[in-house]
Structure formats: C-alpha cells, structure tokens
Scaffold this motif. Structure first.
Motif, mmCIF file in Angstrom:
data_model
loop_
_atom_site.group_PDB
_atom_site.id
_atom_site.type_symbol
_atom_site.label_atom_id
_atom_site.label_comp_id
_atom_site.label_asym_id
_atom_site.label_seq_id
_atom_site.Cartn_x
_atom_site.Cartn_y
_atom_site.Cartn_z
ATOM 1 N N VAL A 1 58.329 9.242 69.609
ATOM 2 C CA VAL A 1 59.458 8.403 69.174
ATOM 3 C C VAL A 1 58.943 7.016 69.297
ATOM 4 O O VAL A 1 58.073 6.322 70.102
ATOM 5 N N SER A 2 59.670 6.216 68.522
ATOM 6 C CA SER A 2 59.379 4.675 68.591
ATOM 7 C C SER A 2 60.791 3.957 68.447
ATOM 8 O O SER A 2 61.852 4.709 68.012
ATOM 9 N N GLY A 3 60.894 2.783 68.739
ATOM 10 C CA GLY A 3 62.113 2.158 68.699
ATOM 11 C C GLY A 3 62.097 0.729 68.816
ATOM 12 O O GLY A 3 61.221 -0.028 68.796
ATOM 13 N N PHE A 4 63.313 0.083 68.236
ATOM 14 C CA PHE A 4 63.191 -1.327 68.295
ATOM 15 C C PHE A 4 64.599 -1.615 69.348
ATOM 16 O O PHE A 4 65.527 -0.887 69.368
ATOM 17 N N ALA A 5 64.443 -2.820 69.901
ATOM 18 C CA ALA A 5 65.424 -3.292 70.476
ATOM 19 C C ALA A 5 65.776 -4.652 70.443
ATOM 20 O O ALA A 5 65.112 -5.519 70.076
ATOM 21 N N PHE A 6 67.115 -5.435 70.866
ATOM 22 C CA PHE A 6 67.305 -6.542 70.322
ATOM 23 C C PHE A 6 68.503 -7.083 71.522
ATOM 24 O O PHE A 6 69.196 -6.262 71.803
ATOM 25 N N GLY A 7 68.558 -8.323 71.668
ATOM 26 C CA GLY A 7 69.685 -8.851 72.586
ATOM 27 C C GLY A 7 70.232 -10.111 72.445
ATOM 28 O O GLY A 7 69.214 -10.989 72.032
ATOM 29 N N MET A 8 71.502 -10.544 72.265
ATOM 30 C CA MET A 8 71.839 -11.900 71.847
ATOM 31 C C MET A 8 72.971 -12.209 72.683
ATOM 32 O O MET A 8 73.438 -11.478 73.110
ATOM 33 N N GLY A 9 73.030 -13.411 72.876
ATOM 34 C CA GLY A 9 73.961 -14.245 73.549
ATOM 35 C C GLY A 9 75.342 -14.317 72.889
ATOM 36 O O GLY A 9 75.421 -15.261 71.944
ATOM 37 N N ALA A 10 76.490 -13.448 73.187
ATOM 38 C CA ALA A 10 77.745 -13.815 72.623
ATOM 39 C C ALA A 10 78.418 -14.950 72.387
ATOM 40 O O ALA A 10 78.899 -15.610 71.596
ATOM 41 N N ASP A 11 78.285 -15.817 73.863
ATOM 42 C CA ASP A 11 79.012 -17.186 73.889
ATOM 43 C C ASP A 11 78.308 -17.965 73.007
ATOM 44 O O ASP A 11 78.906 -18.981 72.456
ATOM 45 N N ARG A 12 76.981 -17.941 73.051
ATOM 46 C CA ARG A 12 76.235 -19.145 72.172
ATOM 47 C C ARG A 12 76.542 -19.039 70.794
ATOM 48 O O ARG A 12 76.723 -20.171 70.170
ATOM 49 N N ILE A 13 76.707 -17.830 70.331
ATOM 50 C CA ILE A 13 76.941 -17.415 69.030
ATOM 51 C C ILE A 13 78.652 -17.849 68.775
ATOM 52 O O ILE A 13 78.486 -18.528 67.732
ATOM 53 N N ALA A 14 79.351 -17.786 69.610
ATOM 54 C CA ALA A 14 80.769 -18.093 69.569
ATOM 55 C C ALA A 14 80.520 -19.689 69.490
ATOM 56 O O ALA A 14 81.529 -20.344 68.636
ATOM 57 N N ILE A 15 79.800 -20.433 70.445
ATOM 58 C CA ILE A 15 79.951 -21.839 70.434
ATOM 59 C C ILE A 15 79.499 -22.318 69.019
ATOM 60 O O ILE A 15 79.967 -23.354 68.333
ATOM 61 N N LEU A 16 78.650 -21.643 68.435
ATOM 62 C CA LEU A 16 77.824 -22.231 67.126
ATOM 63 C C LEU A 16 78.833 -21.743 66.129
ATOM 64 O O LEU A 16 79.322 -22.802 65.203
ATOM 65 N N LYS A 17 79.505 -20.864 66.130
ATOM 66 C CA LYS A 17 80.575 -20.283 64.997
ATOM 67 C C LYS A 17 81.650 -21.253 65.081
ATOM 68 O O LYS A 17 82.447 -21.730 63.814
ATOM 69 N N TYR A 18 82.141 -21.645 66.326
ATOM 70 C CA TYR A 18 83.426 -22.371 66.243
ATOM 71 C C TYR A 18 83.320 -23.554 66.537
ATOM 72 O O TYR A 18 84.277 -24.851 66.742
#
Ligand code: PHE
Length: 386
Positions: free
Chosen positions: A349-366
């Motif tokens: 098997v192989s795979g990919f993973a990712f992780g992002m900061g939700a608060d930072r995205i909320a700050i940018l969005k709003y």
C-alpha cells in the motif's frame, strides 16, 4: 397573632409532628394573604432570610437544639418544611416581566392564564422575552466546511483522544525517542508520568496525526478519512498563536496512491474552499511521518496573488502573494510498519496525508486579526459569525 418559632422541650415524634403542622398552617395562611406584588418580598424574607428567617430559626431552635437521638426525626421534618417553604415562595414569585398579582378574576386574567395559587395572570399585552439566536463558532463552522469538501470526495470522519500517549503522538509516527523532530512540537506533557514506559506516557496531542495510526489499527485499507480536532502546543498566546488550536488531518491509503493524487486532491479542495481561481504550489518540507514531505501554499485570495491590496501591502500574505496553508506528504513506509499487522503492508500500500490549521483558515476567511478573539467567549465577537 403572627406565628413565632417556639423552642421545643419535647422532641418526641408526636410533638415534632404537631410543631411542624402548626408551622405549615402558618405558611399556608400567610401565603394566602399575599395580594399584591409588593407583598411577596417581605413574605420571602420573613421565611427565607438567611439571617433571621423562620427557616433559619427552625434550624437553630429545633435542629441544633435537638438531643442527639432526636436529630434524625427533627431533620426529616425540617427537610419537609424547607421544601414546602421554598416551593410556596417560588410559586408566588412575581413574573420577571412585572405582571401584577391580581385578586379575583380581572379582565386581564380572563385573557391570560390564571394560576391556581395567588391568581397570578400573564399579561399577554406585554412584549415577550426574546430568546437570542445562537451562532456557530467560526472555527467550528470552518472545520465543518472543510470536512464537507472531503466528504463529497468520499472521505469519512474519524476522531481521537486529545490526551494521547507518546506512542501515538510520536513513536508510531516515526519520531524516534530523543529525535530532534520532537522539539518542533512544543509538547505539553501530563505531569508525573515518569514511572511509566516512555510510549505509555500521556501528553496533550500536538497534532491530529495520531488518529491516522488509531484509525489504521481499526480499519483495513483502502482508507480515506478526515480528522477534525483540538490540539495543544506550548506556545504563548499572541495575535497568531494559541496554546489550544484546531487541525484537520487527512489520510488516503490504497494500492498505487501517488503524489499526483495528493496534488490533485488538495488542489480541488482549495478551489472548493477558497474559490476556483485559487492556485496551489508545493514546496519541499520535512515531517517524520511523510516522505517526501511538502508545504502547500495557495495564492493569496485576499489580494489575488498580487501582494498588494487597495494600493497597500497585503497583510494576509505578507506581500508574497502566497499563503502557507498546510503540511502534507506521502505516508512514510516506516509508519506502515507500525500497522503492518492490521493490513498495511508497506510493500503493497501507499498513501498520502495532510494536516491544516483550522483556526488560521478561519482567520483568513473572516479577516480576523487576532486568534485570541476566537477563544475569549465574547458574544459580541462570536455573534457576528451567524
Ligand atoms: N501533523 C503535521 C503538523 O501538525 C501536519 C501534517 C499532517 C504533515 C499530515 C504531513 C501530513 O505540523
């Protein structure tokens, strides 16, 4: 004659019953005498005032004064009396809206509801009590939006504990003991764990990645999951840092998953989240649990990638035209080694993973300029995100 709490000489059950009966009769009579709203407060205070109310007096003169072997009998009666007094006082409490207690059936009482006791009526001509509408917290709202983008791609949602073991937060993610990569995580450890083997020691998870391992132990490949959750790091709070924040992790495992799948998936997700004109860019990075690893950037959706906004330098991207949005990479085969017995053979098997900061995205969005505003619980701030 107004009722007075007598001192008791006889603490026999029969005498106690008689004393209690007299007191309850007085309660009944006095409560029936309440005619106007202004009668209620003196009534409440006479019976319930902490200092010298009748309840306090029976506590002193009956309960405390009772001989040891009568305490139980006195206590039982005092409890009944307390309940009766509290109930009567509460029942007669005037409405907050200031509805008067009326005697007899007035015109008002005919249109309103007449209560059995005290004949209290609701004045339906008064304005009602407004129930303020709640609003979803901006960080939770952002997380839900991100999760739904991946749900639409067939991902399911997994969760894991916030208090984690060293094993899941580090070891199984290919952070060996004492490896310097651990230092980048500014971990908050649970105290007094030194007597346990290292892998069992508890800490506040520093990322949502441990749930990758927990899920692979539970579900065989192929796997496509997103993991929203709270994480902690020993960062002093300031406008862009909080010791508590939120991440959304993703993991896809199957046969023949490639870096192209990673790029295509994330490019689609960013366009769905920030608009179809957003561009993505990958820059080499390092995480112990992915190889190769990358940081993904998106073109700044505030200034359109130009680095300037309304002829001012753009603050959201620090004039670079790009915003760092997440960490990602192909799952390191060493990670699969830890879950090999659960169907994840690193040769298959192989795979990919990712992780992002939700608060930072909320700050940018709003367009919020201080992450602390999200966590101070001020409804004047949070109410704006309905
Ligand atoms: N867990 C990493 C962090 O918190 C982010 C990440 C997740 C990187 C998955 C790669 C893959 O910084």
């Amino acid at each position: 004659m107004a009722y007075n709490v007598p001192r008791l000489k006889d603490f026999s059950p029969a005498a106690l019953d008689k004393a209690a009966e007299r007191l309850l009769a007085a309660l009944k009579k006095e409560s029936a005498d309440i005619k106007a709203e202004s009668d209620w407060k003196p009534f409440r205070d006479r019976w319930m005032a902490r200092k010298n109310g009748l309840l306090t007096q029976i506590n002193e003169l009956w309960l405390k004064a009772a001989p040891k072997d009568a305490k139980r009998n006195v206590g039982q009666r005092v409890n009944v009396i307390k309940a009766a007094v509290t109930e009567t006082v509460e029942k007669l409490r005037p409405n907050v809206s200031g509805t008067a207690i009326v005697t007899g059936v007035s015109a008002k009482a005919k249109v309103g509801e007449v209560r059995a006791h005290g004949q209290q009526a609701i004045d339906i001509t008064l304005p009602g009590n407004r129930r303020p509408l709640g609003a979803e917290h901006p960080v939770i709202k952002t997380m839900n939006e991100i999760v739904s983008v991946f749900r639409n791609l067939g991902y399911s949602v997994e969760k894991g504990p916030i208090i984690e073991t060293d094993y899941y937060n580090f070891e199984a993610l290919n952070f060996p003991p004492n490896h310097p990569a651990r230092d980048t995580q500014d971990t908050l450890f649970v105290a007094n764990q030194e007597s346990k083997p290292l892998r069992d020691r508890l800490l506040l998870r520093t990322h949502t990645s441990p749930v990758q391992i927990r899920t692979m132990e539970k579900i065989k490949p192929p796997l496509r999951i997103v993991i929203p959750g709270k994480v902690h790091r020993n960062d002093p709070p300031d406008a862009s840092h909080s010791p508590m924040f939120h991440q959304i992790e993703g993991l896809a495992v199957d046969t023949n998953i490639t870096l192209g799948d990673l790029k295509g998936t994330l490019d689609h997700a960013m366009k769905a989240l920030f608009g179809s004109s957003v561009k993505t860019s990958f820059r080499p990075s390092f995480f112990p649990f992915t190889e190769p690893s990358a940081e993904m950037l998106i073109s700044c959706f505030i200034c359109g990638g130009s680095g300037r906004r309304r002829s001012e330098p753009c603050r959201s991207c620090k004039q670079t035209g790009w915003i760092e949005i997440l960490g990602c990479g192909m799952v390191d085969p060493n990670v699969f080694e830890f879950v090999k017995n659960h169907g994840y053979d690193p040769r298959r098997v192989s795979g990919f993973a990712f992780g992002m900061g939700a608060d930072r995205i909320a700050i940018l969005k709003y367009g919020v300029d201080d992450i602390q505003l999200f966590f101070q619980g001020d409804v004047r701030v949070l109410g704006q995100f309905g």
